[in-house]
Design a protein around this motif. Structure first.
Motif, PDB file in Angstrom:
ATOM      1  N   VAL A 196       4.161   6.173  -0.140  1.00 28.74           N
ATOM      2  CA  VAL A 196       3.299   6.686   0.919  1.00 28.74           C
ATOM      3  C   VAL A 196       2.873   5.488   1.760  1.00 28.74           C
ATOM      4  N   ASP A 197       3.056   5.591   3.065  1.00 29.64           N
ATOM      5  CA  ASP A 197       2.670   4.528   3.996  1.00 29.64           C
ATOM      6  C   ASP A 197       1.364   4.910   4.678  1.00 29.64           C
ATOM      7  N   PHE A 198       0.445   3.937   4.752  1.00 34.11           N
ATOM      8  CA  PHE A 198      -0.856   4.173   5.378  1.00 34.11           C
ATOM      9  C   PHE A 198      -1.063   3.228   6.554  1.00 34.11           C
ATOM     10  N   ASP A 199      -1.739   3.745   7.559  1.00 32.12           N
ATOM     11  CA  ASP A 199      -2.162   2.927   8.695  1.00 32.12           C
ATOM     12  C   ASP A 199      -3.456   2.228   8.276  1.00 32.12           C
ATOM     13  N   MET A 200      -3.339   0.987   7.773  1.00 33.62           N
ATOM     14  CA  MET A 200      -4.497   0.272   7.253  1.00 33.62           C
ATOM     15  C   MET A 200      -4.253  -1.230   7.276  1.00 33.62           C
ATOM     16  N   THR A 201      -5.332  -1.977   7.337  1.00 33.10           N
ATOM     17  CA  THR A 201      -5.245  -3.437   7.273  1.00 33.10           C
ATOM     18  C   THR A 201      -6.017  -3.980   6.086  1.00 33.10           C
ATOM     19  N   ASP A 202      -6.806  -3.127   5.438  1.00 30.17           N
ATOM     20  CA  ASP A 202      -7.617  -3.572   4.304  1.00 30.17           C
ATOM     21  C   ASP A 202      -6.744  -4.054   3.149  1.00 30.17           C
ATOM     22  N   THR A 203      -7.263  -5.027   2.422  1.00 29.73           N
ATOM     23  CA  THR A 203      -6.610  -5.451   1.173  1.00 29.73           C
ATOM     24  C   THR A 203      -7.169  -4.591   0.048  1.00 29.73           C
ATOM     25  N   ILE A 204      -6.286  -4.045  -0.768  1.00 30.58           N
ATOM     26  CA  ILE A 204      -6.712  -3.123  -1.815  1.00 30.58           C
ATOM     27  C   ILE A 204      -5.966  -3.452  -3.099  1.00 30.58           C
TER      28      ILE A 204
ATOM     29  N   ILE B  82       0.466   2.701  -9.453  1.00 31.27           N
ATOM     30  CA  ILE B  82       0.936   2.061  -8.235  1.00 31.27           C
ATOM     31  C   ILE B  82       1.707   0.811  -8.655  1.00 31.27           C
ATOM     32  N   ALA B  83       3.016   0.846  -8.439  1.00 34.65           N
ATOM     33  CA  ALA B  83       3.864  -0.272  -8.866  1.00 34.65           C
ATOM     34  C   ALA B  83       3.764  -1.447  -7.905  1.00 34.65           C
ATOM     35  N   LYS B  84       3.555  -1.133  -6.628  1.00 33.07           N
ATOM     36  CA  LYS B  84       3.557  -2.205  -5.629  1.00 33.07           C
ATOM     37  C   LYS B  84       2.894  -1.716  -4.352  1.00 33.07           C
ATOM     38  N   ILE B  85       2.211  -2.639  -3.667  1.00 34.77           N
ATOM     39  CA  ILE B  85       1.692  -2.372  -2.325  1.00 34.77           C
ATOM     40  C   ILE B  85       2.331  -3.406  -1.404  1.00 34.77           C
ATOM     41  N   GLU B  86       3.094  -2.931  -0.425  1.00 34.05           N
ATOM     42  CA  GLU B  86       3.843  -3.820   0.460  1.00 34.05           C
ATOM     43  C   GLU B  86       3.268  -3.783   1.872  1.00 34.05           C
ATOM     44  N   LYS B  87       3.284  -4.912   2.519  1.00 30.54           N
ATOM     45  CA  LYS B  87       2.860  -5.003   3.908  1.00 30.54           C
ATOM     46  C   LYS B  87       4.059  -4.691   4.793  1.00 30.54           C
ATOM     47  N   LYS B  88       3.956  -3.622   5.568  1.00 31.71           N
ATOM     48  CA  LYS B  88       5.033  -3.206   6.459  1.00 31.71           C
ATOM     49  C   LYS B  88       4.510  -3.198   7.893  1.00 31.71           C
ATOM     50  N   GLY B  89       4.433  -4.370   8.488  1.00 33.61           N
ATOM     51  CA  GLY B  89       3.866  -4.481   9.822  1.00 33.61           C
ATOM     52  C   GLY B  89       2.393  -4.829   9.765  1.00 33.61           C
ATOM     53  N   LYS B  90       1.823  -5.105  10.916  1.00 34.72           N
ATOM     54  CA  LYS B  90       0.443  -5.579  11.010  1.00 34.72           C
ATOM     55  C   LYS B  90      -0.559  -4.569  10.464  1.00 34.72           C
TER      56      LYS B  90
ATOM     57  N   ARG C 213       2.576   0.005   2.436  1.00 34.58           N
ATOM     58  CA  ARG C 213       3.399   0.964   1.691  1.00 34.58           C
ATOM     59  C   ARG C 213       3.021   0.926   0.210  1.00 34.58           C
ATOM     60  N   PHE C 214       2.610   2.062  -0.310  1.00 28.39           N
ATOM     61  CA  PHE C 214       2.247   2.201  -1.720  1.00 28.39           C
ATOM     62  C   PHE C 214       3.411   2.861  -2.455  1.00 28.39           C
ATOM     63  N   ARG C 215       3.864   2.227  -3.524  1.00 24.28           N
ATOM     64  CA  ARG C 215       4.954   2.785  -4.335  1.00 24.28           C
ATOM     65  C   ARG C 215       4.378   3.342  -5.641  1.00 24.28           C
ATOM     66  N   ILE C 216       4.601   4.633  -5.852  1.00 24.04           N
ATOM     67  CA  ILE C 216       4.090   5.320  -7.038  1.00 24.04           C
ATOM     68  C   ILE C 216       5.223   5.520  -8.032  1.00 24.04           C
ATOM     69  N   LYS C 217       4.950   5.221  -9.296  1.00 24.50           N
ATOM     70  CA  LYS C 217       5.929   5.460 -10.353  1.00 24.50           C
ATOM     71  C   LYS C 217       5.278   6.203 -11.515  1.00 24.50           C
ATOM     72  N   PHE C 218       6.104   6.886 -12.266  1.00 25.66           N
ATOM     73  CA  PHE C 218       5.622   7.551 -13.485  1.00 25.66           C
ATOM     74  C   PHE C 218       5.406   6.497 -14.572  1.00 25.66           C
ATOM     75  N   GLY C 219       4.565   6.834 -15.544  1.00 28.45           N
ATOM     76  CA  GLY C 219       4.363   5.961 -16.690  1.00 28.45           C
ATOM     77  C   GLY C 219       3.197   5.023 -16.517  1.00 28.45           C
ATOM     78  N   GLU C 220       2.974   4.230 -17.553  1.00 30.72           N
ATOM     79  CA  GLU C 220       1.891   3.244 -17.536  1.00 30.72           C
ATOM     80  C   GLU C 220       2.318   2.025 -16.714  1.00 30.72           C
ATOM     81  N   PRO C 221       1.340   1.302 -16.146  1.00 33.82           N
ATOM     82  CA  PRO C 221       1.677   0.072 -15.408  1.00 33.82           C
ATOM     83  C   PRO C 221       2.387  -0.939 -16.309  1.00 33.82           C
ATOM     84  N   VAL C 222       3.349  -1.649 -15.745  1.00 36.27           N
ATOM     85  CA  VAL C 222       4.067  -2.685 -16.487  1.00 36.27           C
ATOM     86  C   VAL C 222       3.320  -4.006 -16.297  1.00 36.27           C
ATOM     87  N   ALA C 223       2.967  -4.660 -17.391  1.00 41.76           N
ATOM     88  CA  ALA C 223       2.244  -5.925 -17.305  1.00 41.76           C
ATOM     89  C   ALA C 223       3.100  -6.966 -16.614  1.00 41.76           C
TER      90      ALA C 223
END
Length: 245
Positions: free
Chosen positions: A131-139, A221-229, A233-243
């Motif tokens: 899911v891509d969001f229009d946001m600049t905040d660090t989360i 949430i496996a990863k949050i990527e910066k896609k433009g200013k 982009r939030f990547r969702i996966k099944f299962g527990e987070p991988v350390a």
């Protein structure tokens, strides 16, 4: 003739009878009614097979819309038998795949509750969604995961309400997506509601979803990527987070 889209009223219907109404030159099959979801709104179309009276099967590789949303075309894999117009068939969707997509699509709605920013894009997958969001905040992705799992474990009901196209046009603010518009033109639009009396969320959507948030299961949430200013982009996966190492 418009298809009777059975999946719009029952996401858990995995098999039903239908009659062939058209067979396209490229092999695409139209039916009078279908429980197969057609690719739309970031969610892939269903796969599965059509069972003929003699027990033989026509394997389907995808389901898509035709020229309009009220046309659904079932696309066979290569070298499949071709049915005849008027032939009665039994539809069987690949339920394991569909159920994963239902869980994932519901998870995307929950993410939009946790991250209340305009949505600029989304894609639902069997094992990973984005899911891509229009946001600049660090989360922090672990914080988002914790909030997602809180919603999952609270086991809120997920259900549909219907509004007219006119009601949607009069209330454009209920649409979270900036780029993908709800499916209109069929006279009514489905609102996916989460929580008693829509206490968690209410969002126009034509996709398929589970009936309670607990069914989503463990997600992260496996990863949050910066896609433009101004795009994340939030990547969702099944299962527990991988350390992380």
């Amino acid at each position: 003739m418009p298809v009777e889209a059975l999946y719009r009223d029952d996401f858990y219907l995995s098999t039903a009878e239908a009659v062939v109404t058209a067979v396209h030159e490229d092999g695409g099959i139209e039916l009078d009614r279908t429980c197969f979801y057609a690719t739309s709104g970031g969610q892939p179309g269903d796969t599965g097979f059509l069972e003929r009276a003699d027990g033989s099967k026509i394997a389907l590789g995808q389901t898509k819309h035709g020229a309009t949303k009220d046309i659904v075309i079932h696309v066979p894999l290569e070298d499949q038998a071709q049915p005849s117009v008027g032939e009665k068939l039994v539809m069987h969707i690949d339920w394991a795949r569909r159920y994963k997509l239902m869980r994932m699509h519901t998870a995307c709605h929950l993410l939009s509750v946790v991250c209340q920013y305009p949505i600029t894009g989304a894609a639902v997958g069997e094992d990973e969604s984005r899911v891509d969001f229009d946001m600049t905040d660090t989360i922090d992705k672990d914080d988002v995961t914790a909030k997602l799992m809180e919603l999952v474990n609270q086991n809120h009901p997920v259900y549909l309400q219907w509004i007219t196209d006119e009601e949607l046009a009069a209330n454009p603010g209920i649409v979270k997506s900036k780029n993908v518009r709800p499916p209109v033109g069929l006279g009514r639009v489905s609102l996916v509601c989460i929580g008693e009396n829509s206490s968690v969320d209410s969002q126009p959507c034509g996709g398929t979803h589970v009936s309670e948030t607990q069914e989503v299961g463990a997600i992260h949430i496996a990863k949050i990527e910066k896609k433009g200013k101004e795009n994340r982009r939030f990547r969702i996966k099944f299962g527990e987070p991988v350390a992380e190492a």
